[in-house]
Scaffold this active site. Sequence first.
Site, PDB file in Angstrom:
ATOM      1  N   HIS A  89      -7.523   0.627  -6.239  1.00  0.00           N
ATOM      2  CA  HIS A  89      -7.632  -0.244  -5.059  1.00  0.00           C
ATOM      3  C   HIS A  89      -8.225  -1.585  -5.533  1.00  0.00           C
ATOM      4  O   HIS A  89      -9.345  -1.945  -5.205  1.00  0.00           O
ATOM      5  CB  HIS A  89      -8.527   0.425  -4.012  1.00  0.00           C
ATOM      6  N   CYS A 117     -16.375   0.689   1.102  1.00  0.00           N
ATOM      7  CA  CYS A 117     -15.163  -0.096   1.409  1.00  0.00           C
ATOM      8  C   CYS A 117     -14.691   0.090   2.844  1.00  0.00           C
ATOM      9  O   CYS A 117     -13.890  -0.704   3.313  1.00  0.00           O
ATOM     10  CB  CYS A 117     -14.066   0.224   0.409  1.00  0.00           C
ATOM     11  N   ARG A 128     -12.708  -9.288   1.708  1.00  0.00           N
ATOM     12  CA  ARG A 128     -11.303  -8.974   1.427  1.00  0.00           C
ATOM     13  C   ARG A 128     -10.443 -10.208   1.679  1.00  0.00           C
ATOM     14  O   ARG A 128      -9.518 -10.511   0.923  1.00  0.00           O
ATOM     15  CB  ARG A 128     -10.821  -7.807   2.313  1.00  0.00           C
ATOM     16  N   ARG A 182       0.870  -1.191   0.000  1.00  0.00           N
ATOM     17  CA  ARG A 182       0.000   0.000   0.000  1.00  0.00           C
ATOM     18  C   ARG A 182       0.895   1.226   0.000  1.00  0.00           C
ATOM     19  O   ARG A 182       1.690   1.426   0.915  1.00  0.00           O
ATOM     20  CB  ARG A 182      -0.906   0.003   1.239  1.00  0.00           C
ATOM     21  N   GLN A 232      -9.750  -4.361  -3.197  1.00  0.00           N
ATOM     22  CA  GLN A 232     -11.069  -4.013  -2.655  1.00  0.00           C
ATOM     23  C   GLN A 232     -12.163  -4.333  -3.668  1.00  0.00           C
ATOM     24  O   GLN A 232     -13.203  -4.900  -3.320  1.00  0.00           O
ATOM     25  CB  GLN A 232     -11.109  -2.520  -2.295  1.00  0.00           C
ATOM     26  N   ASP A 287     -17.550   5.930  -1.049  1.00  0.00           N
ATOM     27  CA  ASP A 287     -16.275   5.876  -0.321  1.00  0.00           C
ATOM     28  C   ASP A 287     -16.082   7.264   0.289  1.00  0.00           C
ATOM     29  O   ASP A 287     -16.823   8.205  -0.042  1.00  0.00           O
ATOM     30  CB  ASP A 287     -15.151   5.525  -1.318  1.00  0.00           C
TER      31      ASP A 287
END
Length: 314
Positions: free
Chosen positions: A133, A269, A297, A106, A136, A229
């Site tokens: 992402h 998320c 996930r 990340r 996700q 988000d």
Amino acid sequence: MSSGRPVRHFLRDDDLSPAEQAQVLDLAAELATDRFARQPLAGPQSVAVLFDKPSLRTRVSFSVGVAELGGYPLVIDAGGTHAGRGEPVEDVARVVSRQVVAIAWRTFGQDRVAAMAAASRVPVVNALTDQFHPCQVLADLLTIKQAYGRLAGLTLTFLGDGSSNMAHSYLLGGATAGLHVRICAPEAYWPSTDVVATAVSIAGRTGGSVHVTADVKMGCTDADVLATDVWTSMGHEGQEGARSEVMLQYSLDAGKLAVASEGCRVLHCLPAHRGEEIAAEVIDGPASLVFEQAENRLHAQKALLCFLLEQAGT
Ligand code: CP
Ligand code: NVA
């Protein structure tokens, strides 16, 4: 150790073809019901999970997932390394990839994961960048498939920051799955034109479609899935006031659900800000799948690791 095959990475959602994405999602569904069915990391072999930004879900799901695959998760926060003293990404890749069988990272710019992958002997997985992402969205696709029994032909609308990593990953990953992806955002926060063009091209082959609009009613009408988000992603701290003002009308509230399809499901998320990008009654209400989504996930990333390790001949 090398199988001679080119190493496969997962840096963007379109690094998996439609058939490969379907294969990973099928395995994820299997692992969701039988968590210890695959043990490709038995030994244990190690997977490095590197963080340049904060995380709860990604940290937990990679750590638990690698352990459940029989391996050892080596979790490293940038603050405890030489990253702040200028150690090149390529040197990190050369050092770490001689000792682990995969790296999840990340970080900030997409160029950084690309540089890591170019210098790595083992698969590199994007665990969130400023641009994408993809782990996700794999989990989100699994969640939608569990709810509807299918993906292709469904309409997913993302509300909020259309220039964010989540919006970009919905465009690429959703188009790959044959979804009709709508990004509903203020014009100043529309997605990258390159990503939209790539998504349009993928959708042309999968039967999906792509639509970007600032019109909330048009964006939400008859949607099967409404997703949102945070309005201010990591790295944009300090912009909260300006963003909240322009994104207020895109909040995922009961009004948006009212025009969506009957039985519409809601994704976020996480972490979420109730009363900002999503109403408490929506995220905590019957349409919400957010905690299934968070659990997924784990299953999706385990399946992805199995796929990448198999491709690498590990
Ligand atoms: N959704 C997500 O990636 O959460 P974290 O930032 O907590 O990992
Ligand atoms: N768009 C958000 C996602 C957090 C999981 C961010 O990048 O901060």
